[in-house]
Design a protein around this motif. Sequence first.
Motif, PDB file in Angstrom:
ATOM      1  N   TYR A  29      23.029 -24.748  27.804  1.00  0.00           N
ATOM      2  CA  TYR A  29      23.068 -25.161  26.404  1.00  0.00           C
ATOM      3  C   TYR A  29      24.425 -25.799  26.081  1.00  0.00           C
ATOM      4  O   TYR A  29      25.457 -25.378  26.597  1.00  0.00           O
ATOM      5  CB  TYR A  29      22.875 -23.963  25.462  1.00  0.00           C
ATOM      6  CG  TYR A  29      21.486 -23.363  25.500  1.00  0.00           C
ATOM      7  CD1 TYR A  29      20.465 -23.843  24.681  1.00  0.00           C
ATOM      8  CD2 TYR A  29      21.195 -22.316  26.368  1.00  0.00           C
ATOM      9  CE1 TYR A  29      19.195 -23.297  24.721  1.00  0.00           C
ATOM     10  CE2 TYR A  29      19.924 -21.757  26.420  1.00  0.00           C
ATOM     11  CZ  TYR A  29      18.930 -22.258  25.592  1.00  0.00           C
ATOM     12  OH  TYR A  29      17.665 -21.709  25.642  1.00  0.00           O
ATOM     13  N   LEU A  30      24.390 -26.810  25.192  1.00  0.00           N
ATOM     14  CA  LEU A  30      25.614 -27.376  24.631  1.00  0.00           C
ATOM     15  C   LEU A  30      25.893 -26.697  23.291  1.00  0.00           C
ATOM     16  O   LEU A  30      24.988 -26.544  22.460  1.00  0.00           O
ATOM     17  CB  LEU A  30      25.463 -28.877  24.397  1.00  0.00           C
ATOM     18  CG  LEU A  30      26.624 -29.558  23.662  1.00  0.00           C
ATOM     19  CD1 LEU A  30      27.766 -29.842  24.631  1.00  0.00           C
ATOM     20  CD2 LEU A  30      26.195 -30.849  22.979  1.00  0.00           C
ATOM     21  N   LEU A  31      27.136 -26.295  23.079  1.00  0.00           N
ATOM     22  CA  LEU A  31      27.564 -25.717  21.803  1.00  0.00           C
ATOM     23  C   LEU A  31      28.400 -26.743  21.054  1.00  0.00           C
ATOM     24  O   LEU A  31      29.380 -27.273  21.586  1.00  0.00           O
ATOM     25  CB  LEU A  31      28.397 -24.458  22.046  1.00  0.00           C
ATOM     26  CG  LEU A  31      27.630 -23.209  22.478  1.00  0.00           C
ATOM     27  CD1 LEU A  31      28.574 -22.182  23.077  1.00  0.00           C
ATOM     28  CD2 LEU A  31      26.900 -22.611  21.267  1.00  0.00           C
ATOM     29  N   GLN A  32      28.007 -27.020  19.800  1.00  0.00           N
ATOM     30  CA  GLN A  32      28.758 -27.971  18.985  1.00  0.00           C
ATOM     31  C   GLN A  32      28.823 -27.446  17.542  1.00  0.00           C
ATOM     32  O   GLN A  32      28.016 -27.819  16.691  1.00  0.00           O
ATOM     33  CB  GLN A  32      28.107 -29.363  19.020  1.00  0.00           C
ATOM     34  CG  GLN A  32      29.009 -30.444  18.454  1.00  0.00           C
ATOM     35  CD  GLN A  32      28.233 -31.646  17.967  1.00  0.00           C
ATOM     36  OE1 GLN A  32      27.321 -31.527  17.167  1.00  0.00           O
ATOM     37  NE2 GLN A  32      28.600 -32.813  18.452  1.00  0.00           N
ATOM     38  N   SER A  55      33.941 -31.868  23.375  1.00  0.00           N
ATOM     39  CA  SER A  55      34.440 -32.176  22.036  1.00  0.00           C
ATOM     40  C   SER A  55      35.907 -32.570  22.070  1.00  0.00           C
ATOM     41  O   SER A  55      36.675 -32.082  22.902  1.00  0.00           O
ATOM     42  CB  SER A  55      34.265 -30.946  21.134  1.00  0.00           C
ATOM     43  OG  SER A  55      34.832 -31.161  19.863  1.00  0.00           O
ATOM     44  N   HIS A  56      36.274 -33.433  21.136  1.00  0.00           N
ATOM     45  CA  HIS A  56      37.688 -33.626  20.856  1.00  0.00           C
ATOM     46  C   HIS A  56      38.189 -32.337  20.216  1.00  0.00           C
ATOM     47  O   HIS A  56      37.479 -31.727  19.405  1.00  0.00           O
ATOM     48  CB  HIS A  56      37.883 -34.809  19.899  1.00  0.00           C
ATOM     49  CG  HIS A  56      39.298 -35.219  19.704  1.00  0.00           C
ATOM     50  ND1 HIS A  56      40.104 -35.634  20.734  1.00  0.00           N
ATOM     51  CD2 HIS A  56      40.064 -35.268  18.582  1.00  0.00           C
ATOM     52  CE1 HIS A  56      41.302 -35.927  20.265  1.00  0.00           C
ATOM     53  NE2 HIS A  56      41.315 -35.708  18.960  1.00  0.00           N
ATOM     54  N   LEU A  57      39.369 -31.888  20.587  1.00  0.00           N
ATOM     55  CA  LEU A  57      39.860 -30.599  20.113  1.00  0.00           C
ATOM     56  C   LEU A  57      40.675 -30.780  18.838  1.00  0.00           C
ATOM     57  O   LEU A  57      41.890 -30.988  18.862  1.00  0.00           O
ATOM     58  CB  LEU A  57      40.689 -29.918  21.206  1.00  0.00           C
ATOM     59  CG  LEU A  57      39.968 -29.715  22.546  1.00  0.00           C
ATOM     60  CD1 LEU A  57      40.867 -28.969  23.525  1.00  0.00           C
ATOM     61  CD2 LEU A  57      38.643 -28.993  22.360  1.00  0.00           C
ATOM     62  N   ARG A  58      39.972 -30.746  17.720  1.00  0.00           N
ATOM     63  CA  ARG A  58      40.611 -30.767  16.415  1.00  0.00           C
ATOM     64  C   ARG A  58      39.879 -29.782  15.503  1.00  0.00           C
ATOM     65  O   ARG A  58      38.751 -29.381  15.783  1.00  0.00           O
ATOM     66  CB  ARG A  58      40.630 -32.165  15.810  1.00  0.00           C
ATOM     67  CG  ARG A  58      39.283 -32.846  15.649  1.00  0.00           C
ATOM     68  CD  ARG A  58      39.475 -34.206  14.981  1.00  0.00           C
ATOM     69  NE  ARG A  58      38.210 -34.879  14.748  1.00  0.00           N
ATOM     70  CZ  ARG A  58      37.685 -35.797  15.539  1.00  0.00           C
ATOM     71  NH1 ARG A  58      38.330 -36.148  16.638  1.00  0.00           N
ATOM     72  NH2 ARG A  58      36.530 -36.370  15.252  1.00  0.00           N
ATOM     73  N   PHE A  59      40.512 -29.407  14.414  1.00  0.00           N
ATOM     74  CA  PHE A  59      39.993 -28.347  13.550  1.00  0.00           C
ATOM     75  C   PHE A  59      38.578 -28.639  13.062  1.00  0.00           C
ATOM     76  O   PHE A  59      37.727 -27.740  12.999  1.00  0.00           O
ATOM     77  CB  PHE A  59      40.928 -28.146  12.355  1.00  0.00           C
ATOM     78  CG  PHE A  59      40.503 -27.030  11.433  1.00  0.00           C
ATOM     79  CD1 PHE A  59      40.847 -25.712  11.715  1.00  0.00           C
ATOM     80  CD2 PHE A  59      39.744 -27.293  10.299  1.00  0.00           C
ATOM     81  CE1 PHE A  59      40.447 -24.674  10.875  1.00  0.00           C
ATOM     82  CE2 PHE A  59      39.333 -26.273   9.452  1.00  0.00           C
ATOM     83  CZ  PHE A  59      39.695 -24.956   9.748  1.00  0.00           C
ATOM     84  N   SER A  60      38.296 -29.892  12.726  1.00  0.00           N
ATOM     85  CA  SER A  60      37.000 -30.246  12.139  1.00  0.00           C
ATOM     86  C   SER A  60      35.835 -30.061  13.108  1.00  0.00           C
ATOM     87  O   SER A  60      34.675 -30.080  12.684  1.00  0.00           O
ATOM     88  CB  SER A  60      37.023 -31.694  11.642  1.00  0.00           C
ATOM     89  OG  SER A  60      37.218 -32.601  12.714  1.00  0.00           O
ATOM     90  N   LYS A  61      36.127 -29.883  14.400  1.00  0.00           N
ATOM     91  CA  LYS A  61      35.053 -29.673  15.369  1.00  0.00           C
ATOM     92  C   LYS A  61      34.570 -28.222  15.403  1.00  0.00           C
ATOM     93  O   LYS A  61      33.574 -27.908  16.064  1.00  0.00           O
ATOM     94  CB  LYS A  61      35.495 -30.115  16.762  1.00  0.00           C
ATOM     95  CG  LYS A  61      35.670 -31.622  16.883  1.00  0.00           C
ATOM     96  CD  LYS A  61      34.388 -32.377  16.599  1.00  0.00           C
ATOM     97  CE  LYS A  61      34.531 -33.871  16.804  1.00  0.00           C
ATOM     98  NZ  LYS A  61      33.271 -34.609  16.554  1.00  0.00           N
ATOM     99  N   GLY A  62      35.264 -27.308  14.725  1.00  0.00           N
ATOM    100  CA  GLY A  62      34.767 -25.947  14.525  1.00  0.00           C
ATOM    101  C   GLY A  62      34.788 -25.035  15.732  1.00  0.00           C
ATOM    102  O   GLY A  62      34.131 -23.985  15.719  1.00  0.00           O
ATOM    103  N   ILE A  63      35.535 -25.380  16.771  1.00  0.00           N
ATOM    104  CA  ILE A  63      35.539 -24.536  17.971  1.00  0.00           C
ATOM    105  C   ILE A  63      36.176 -23.182  17.685  1.00  0.00           C
ATOM    106  O   ILE A  63      35.835 -22.174  18.307  1.00  0.00           O
ATOM    107  CB  ILE A  63      36.223 -25.272  19.142  1.00  0.00           C
ATOM    108  CG1 ILE A  63      35.470 -26.568  19.449  1.00  0.00           C
ATOM    109  CG2 ILE A  63      36.269 -24.401  20.398  1.00  0.00           C
ATOM    110  CD1 ILE A  63      36.176 -27.500  20.391  1.00  0.00           C
TER     111      ILE A  63
END
Length: 361
Positions: free
Chosen positions: A268-271, A197-205
């Motif tokens: 597994y991929l986590l998104q 993932s791109h590391l930005r807030f909207s990605k929910g990490i």
Amino acid sequence: MELGTNHIAIICNYKLLDSRVGGMDYFFWAFNRSCQDNNIRVDWFFPNTATHGQYNEFHIIESNSSSLQAHFIKHVKTTQTTYTHVITHFVELCTSFHAEVKQLLRTKVIAVDHNPRPLGGYTLVKQLKKRIKGYLYAKHIDQFIGVSDYTSDAIIKDFGSFLKPKIKTVYNGVLIQDIVPKVSERAMLNPKFIVVSHLRFSKGIQDLIVAVSNLPQHLIKDLKIDVFGDGPYEKELLHLVSEYKLNTVFTFKGSSATLNTNYQHYDYLLQPTHMECFSLSVLESLAANIPVITTPVGGNEEVVTHEKNGFIFKAKDIFALTALLQSIITGEKQIKINTRKLIEDQFSIELMVKNHFNLLN
């Protein structure tokens, strides 16, 4: 008009990075090659130039620090170049730019929408502005392309139902043959997770980090989650990992040029994303026979079916994610099918290129 007489312009507000090759790079390379094979001239307008991969075969007209749209208009005016088609990627829809292109060139304008929408929708003011833009400028775009049905529906919602006859869905695809599939069985207990993932807030990490912190301590002890990607929110995520004492769980690996061969080493991929259009990392993961744990935003549910080739949980629902992770880590829930076939059949780069090439007819 014969395809071989076409001269097309592709305006793409997409930064070319030799340190990170993404799914769109593979599409651009394949589409350019298809045009070359059919004697179609292509001028590519990017913010910058590049020579990695197949970009050395491109005719790139870079904008450098100037606006990409303004740079294109200036190029057309100063060179008096005519184009049979103008295709935009990652460019805002329904603006005065499209009107100016149509006025200058009298060409076929195709706008491809890759843009995600916010989880709660736009504010009323922004909704009204989009409707006005649709009324003023949509007539200058001959074809709208959504990269998922979600995106196509969002175009109608944003700009008006009168656009429906001009909208078509052309799904994004991935280069199947370059993605190495997992052939060993997935770990039933304590599987290994990957985040791409791109590391930005909207990605929910940040939601994932908190969800993991809520797990029973004995499950956290051997848990491993590798995060691939970079972005402006990385510092905050690292701080959160440290705050919750999860440094042994999360490893931030930065961008990787070898992701296509790395997926196979995970289960597994986590998104946990809050907003999406149509995720290429989801397609890549499934192509690698790695099920996906994600949210029902954007076009995710058009490719991920809950408890068949992945799991769906409500965006921002940290407690639901914790419960889901616990059931997967303990083996209570597991995906057993090979997830690659769906991607081979419906979401390949070859099919994506074919469908985009058909737009030139």
